[in-house]
Design an enzyme around this catalytic site. Structure first.
Site, PDB file in Angstrom:
ATOM      1  N   GLU A  60      44.813  14.623  20.624  1.00 39.39           N
ATOM      2  CA  GLU A  60      45.035  15.534  21.743  1.00 39.39           C
ATOM      3  C   GLU A  60      44.692  15.020  23.047  1.00 39.39           C
ATOM      4  OE1 GLU A  60      43.244  19.490  21.379  1.00 39.39           O
ATOM      5  OE2 GLU A  60      43.959  20.221  23.180  1.00 39.39           O
ATOM      6  N   ARG A 295      34.466  12.384   8.906  1.00 38.55           N
ATOM      7  CA  ARG A 295      34.563  11.940  10.224  1.00 38.55           C
ATOM      8  C   ARG A 295      33.249  10.965  10.396  1.00 38.55           C
ATOM      9  NH1 ARG A 295      34.992  15.355  14.208  1.00 38.55           N
ATOM     10  NH2 ARG A 295      33.414  14.259  15.524  1.00 38.55           N
ATOM     11  N   LYS A 305      35.112  15.012  22.509  1.00 35.13           N
ATOM     12  CA  LYS A 305      35.378  14.900  23.714  1.00 35.13           C
ATOM     13  C   LYS A 305      34.612  15.966  24.458  1.00 35.13           C
ATOM     14  CE  LYS A 305      39.597  14.411  21.940  1.00 35.13           C
ATOM     15  NZ  LYS A 305      41.004  14.911  22.059  1.00 35.13           N
TER      16      LYS A 305
HETATM   17  P1  ATP Z   1      36.957  16.020  19.631  1.00 37.91           P
HETATM   18  O1  ATP Z   1      36.061  16.890  18.975  1.00 37.91           O
HETATM   19  O2  ATP Z   1      36.154  14.771  20.011  1.00 37.91           O
HETATM   20  O3  ATP Z   1      37.796  16.510  20.696  1.00 37.91           O
HETATM   21  P2  ATP Z   1      39.257  15.869  17.919  1.00 37.91           P
HETATM   22  O4  ATP Z   1      39.180  15.695  16.388  1.00 37.91           O
HETATM   23  O5  ATP Z   1      39.409  17.200  18.341  1.00 37.91           O
HETATM   24  O6  ATP Z   1      37.888  15.392  18.422  1.00 37.91           O
HETATM   25  P3  ATP Z   1      41.786  14.809  18.284  1.00 37.91           P
HETATM   26  O7  ATP Z   1      42.313  14.394  19.428  1.00 37.91           O
HETATM   27  O8  ATP Z   1      42.293  16.147  18.018  1.00 37.91           O
HETATM   28  O9  ATP Z   1      40.122  14.994  18.529  1.00 37.91           O
HETATM   29  O10 ATP Z   1      41.532  13.593  17.109  1.00 37.91           O
HETATM   30  C1  ATP Z   1      42.574  12.609  16.782  1.00 37.91           C
HETATM   31  C2  ATP Z   1      42.384  11.942  15.571  1.00 37.91           C
HETATM   32  O11 ATP Z   1      41.183  11.439  15.565  1.00 37.91           O
HETATM   33  C3  ATP Z   1      42.266  13.273  14.384  1.00 37.91           C
HETATM   34  O12 ATP Z   1      43.165  13.039  13.433  1.00 37.91           O
HETATM   35  C4  ATP Z   1      40.879  13.314  14.289  1.00 37.91           C
HETATM   36  O13 ATP Z   1      40.716  13.468  12.873  1.00 37.91           O
HETATM   37  C5  ATP Z   1      40.260  12.147  14.497  1.00 37.91           C
HETATM   38  N1  ATP Z   1      39.202  11.757  14.921  1.00 37.91           N
HETATM   39  C6  ATP Z   1      38.393  12.744  15.656  1.00 37.91           C
HETATM   40  N2  ATP Z   1      37.054  12.538  15.777  1.00 37.91           N
HETATM   41  C7  ATP Z   1      36.841  11.760  14.668  1.00 37.91           C
HETATM   42  C8  ATP Z   1      35.378  11.032  14.142  1.00 37.91           C
HETATM   43  N3  ATP Z   1      34.317  11.583  14.610  1.00 37.91           N
HETATM   44  N4  ATP Z   1      35.538  10.320  13.056  1.00 37.91           N
HETATM   45  C9  ATP Z   1      36.782   9.983  12.603  1.00 37.91           C
HETATM   46  N5  ATP Z   1      38.076  10.706  13.185  1.00 37.91           N
HETATM   47  C10 ATP Z   1      37.899  11.194  14.290  1.00 37.91           C
HETATM   48 MG    MG Z   2      40.734  18.393  18.688  1.00 37.63          MG
END
Ligand code: ATP
Ligand code: MG
Length: 592
Positions: A60, A295, A305
């Site tokens: 995102e 994760r 984020k």
């Molecule tokens: P955040 O909580 O930091 O915003 P998010 O999962 O909401 O992380 P996205 O931008 O939606 O962030 O994530 C993009 C991709 O990265 C998703 O497919 C998610 O599964 C993966 N991802 C995010 N954080 C991790 C992590 N700590 N380990 C492995 N994959 C991750």
């Molecule tokens: Mg997200």
């Protein structure tokens, strides 16, 4: 261009096994795709997909990517690469409020920097979920018409209350059985901006008594009068992530939709959405499948984020690329290499159970990546003056002695670095002891050490200030002991120290970074992670480095002998103003 590292074959894991089984069974073989996402009708005319699998990395665009995303990037792009597939970069921009074009560019930069590309065979696979808003709306209308979705006008509180709990079933909404035509009219009015935010939502009609709460008529569209960075004010209703995501995957012909474990309970709804829309003739089969992996949780950092954004916006760090942050931009500026991050991702592997990875694992991957390629140099981090009192007699007044050392001990073909030795040197404060503890082999009155790549010297004493602080060390040069000359080894010493000559060294600022947090799991259990900030996570020293470094381009990594890996800062380093960031120490263990 794709990365070429990893000398050893990649370890298998449960995702590889799934993909291999799916390829063997030909599950996805009938997929059609012409390089443009499409619905069932559009794809029917397309040729069979030449990619054996399709994965996607779907961030995102609401912040900078971090090391957790790097794991996901390496995984998704890596699997596509290894199995003759393609990985899409999809900007998952269905939530308008926090998204921004600047983040989109930062995401592209990060993926490319890691060594991956979504342009394969001349075809670009960068997609925006917002490009599918029309289809998602059409899908929602089709679900309503089929009696599979309805507009619910309960208050948000009633909706929450009527959802039930893990032990109690939910209660049907009074709007659940309203005629499809009425829901459709309402939904159209929602889209036309005739209703207030929160006044109603569109819900899938599944089962309010389902044991999996995610199947109790989940919301699929909500009203939001928000400007979207790409679609502007065209929409005032936006799809929920759980409805949008499977559709995005299906339109792009993704075969393996890999996500983190917290979405496991959403998988039944993922399949429900796809199945219903395929039954209604809107989506092409075979459909994508969701697979979950654990994760990445890394000690001594936060990988969210939102929390990273808070550190930046509240000024706890100096920006998204602050070298203390686990953002890809921060790691890059800290001196992490793309190869080290790919190696890290390979080493930690993928699993089905959540765990914490020690930050030392990341540092270990960096050392293993840099050791064979980083040029060596000497630098003094905590300078103390050393005067060789017999220099003028032995070497000649004002004389500077030429010294040389290999650029890299294992690459003689990279040549030699040259620097001078002189009467006054800078040495490490820690290499002198007025009262040496047992086992101390470096400088103390009466002891002899070798100046690395130079002569042996014999310490004669030191000057102390009123507080007992050593301000200068004195020594005598032992003639005919110069490193690399015949007979140099005749005088045996137990200690070797690094140094730079006062007349020859280049001044530099060195930024000594330490962990940003003092606790391994700063945000565990919803704790206030700011309370665990390390007040000493950055120390700047003005010091001296080998003269050859004056011409080092910004962004270049170097090993300072005995100290660790450093990088010429990409923002602040320039010829005439040298700035180095400590990437990591030479060994695990948090010294210096
Ligand atoms: P955040 O909580 O930091 O915003 P998010 O999962 O909401 O992380 P996205 O931008 O939606 O962030 O994530 C993009 C991709 O990265 C998703 O497919 C998610 O599964 C993966 N991802 C995010 N954080 C991790 C992590 N700590 N380990 C492995 N994959 C991750
Ligand atoms: Mg997200």
């Amino acid at each position: 261009m794709q990365p070429t590292d990893s000398s050893s074959p990649k370890a298998s894991n449960f995702l590889r096994q799934i993909i291999e089984a799916d390829l063997a069974s030909g599950r996805d073989a009938g997929r059609r795709f012409a390089g443009v996402p499409g619905d069932a009708r559009q794809l029917a005319a397309a040729p069979l997909d030449t990619a054996r699998i399709r994965t996607r990395f779907p961030p995102e665009p609401n912040g900078y990517l971090h090391i957790g995303h790097a794991k996901s990037i390496c995984l998704n792009f890596g699997l596509a690469q290894d199995y003759g597939g393609v990985c899409h970069l999809r900007l998952d921009d269905t939530n308008p409020e926090k998204e921004d074009e600047a983040y989109v560019q930062a995401i592209r930069d990060a993926v490319r920097w890691l060594g991956f590309d979504w342009v394969v065979g001349g075809v670009g696979h960068e997609y925006f979920a917002s490009d599918y808003f029309d289809f998602m709306y059409r899908g929602a209308c089709a679900l309503i018409e089929a009696g599979l979705a309805y507009v619910d006008e309960q208050s948000p509180e009633d909706m929450r209350r009527n959802r039930g709990t893990l032990t109690e079933p939910g209660v049907n909404s009074p709007w659940r059985d309203r005629p499809a035509a009425e829901s459709l009219a309402r939904f159209e009015a929602m889209r036309a901006g005739k209703h207030a935010e929160g006044s109603m939502v569109l819900r899938a009609k599944i089962d309010m008594a389902a044991p999996n709460i995610n199947l109790r008529d989940p919301a699929i569209y909500r009203i939001k009068f928000a400007y979207h960075h790409r679609t502007g004010d065209r929409w005032c209703i936006y799809p929920m992530y759980t409805y949008a995501h499977p559709i995005e995957d299906a339109l792009e012909r993704i075969t393996h939709s890999i996500c983190t474990l917290e979405f496991e309970d959403q998988r039944p709804f993922y399949d429900w959405v796809l199945d219903k829309l395929a039954d209604l003739g809107l989506l092409a089969r075979p459909l994508p499948h969701q697979h979950e992996f654990a994760r990445l949780n890394l000690t001594y950092v936060v990988t969210s984020k939102r929390k990273l954004a808070q550190l930046v916006s509240e000024g706890h760090v100096a920006g998204w690329d602050d070298p203390r942050l686990p953002t890809i931009a921060g790691l890059r500026r800290r001196g992490y290499t793309p190869g080290s991050i790919r190696l890290f991702a390979e080493r930690i592997g993928v699993s089905k159970s959540d765990s914490w990875i020690d930050y030392a694992t990341l540092e270990g991957a960096l050392r293993d990546d840099l050791d064979p390629q980083a040029p060596r140099a000497m630098a003094v981090l905590d300078p103390l003056k050393l005067v060789i009192t017999n220099w003028d007699e032995v070497m000649g007044p004002g004389m500077l002695d030429d010294c040389q050392a290999p650029v890299h001990p294992h690459h003689p073909e990279w040549g030699l670095r040259r620097f001078k030795c002189g009467r006054e040197l800078w040495i490490e404060r820690g290499d002198y002891a007025q009262d040496p503890p047992k086992g101390f082999f470096r400088l103390f009155p009466g002891n002899r050490v070798r100046l690395k790549y130079g002569h042996v010297i014999a310490c004669t004493g030191a000057t102390l200030d009123a507080d007992g602080q050593v301000t200068e060390v004195q020594a005598m040069l032992v003639p005919d002991t110069k490193s690399g000359t015949p007979g140099a080894g005749a005088v045996k010493v137990k200690g070797v120290i690094t140094w730079v000559a006062a007349a020859d060294a280049a001044p530099a600022e060195i930024r000594l970074y330490d962990r940003l947090f003092t606790e391994a799991q700063p945000d565990a259990g919803g704790r206030d992670f700011l309370a665990a900030l390390n007040p000493n996570s950055l120390r700047r020293v003005q010091t001296w480095v080998e003269p050859g470094l004056a011409a080092l381009p910004a962004g270049t990594s170097v090993q300072f002998e005995r100290h660790g890996y450093f990088v010429a800062d990409v923002r602040d380093h320039a010829p005439g103003r040298l700035v180095f960031n400590r990437t990591t120490t030479l060994r695990d263990g948090r010294g210096a």
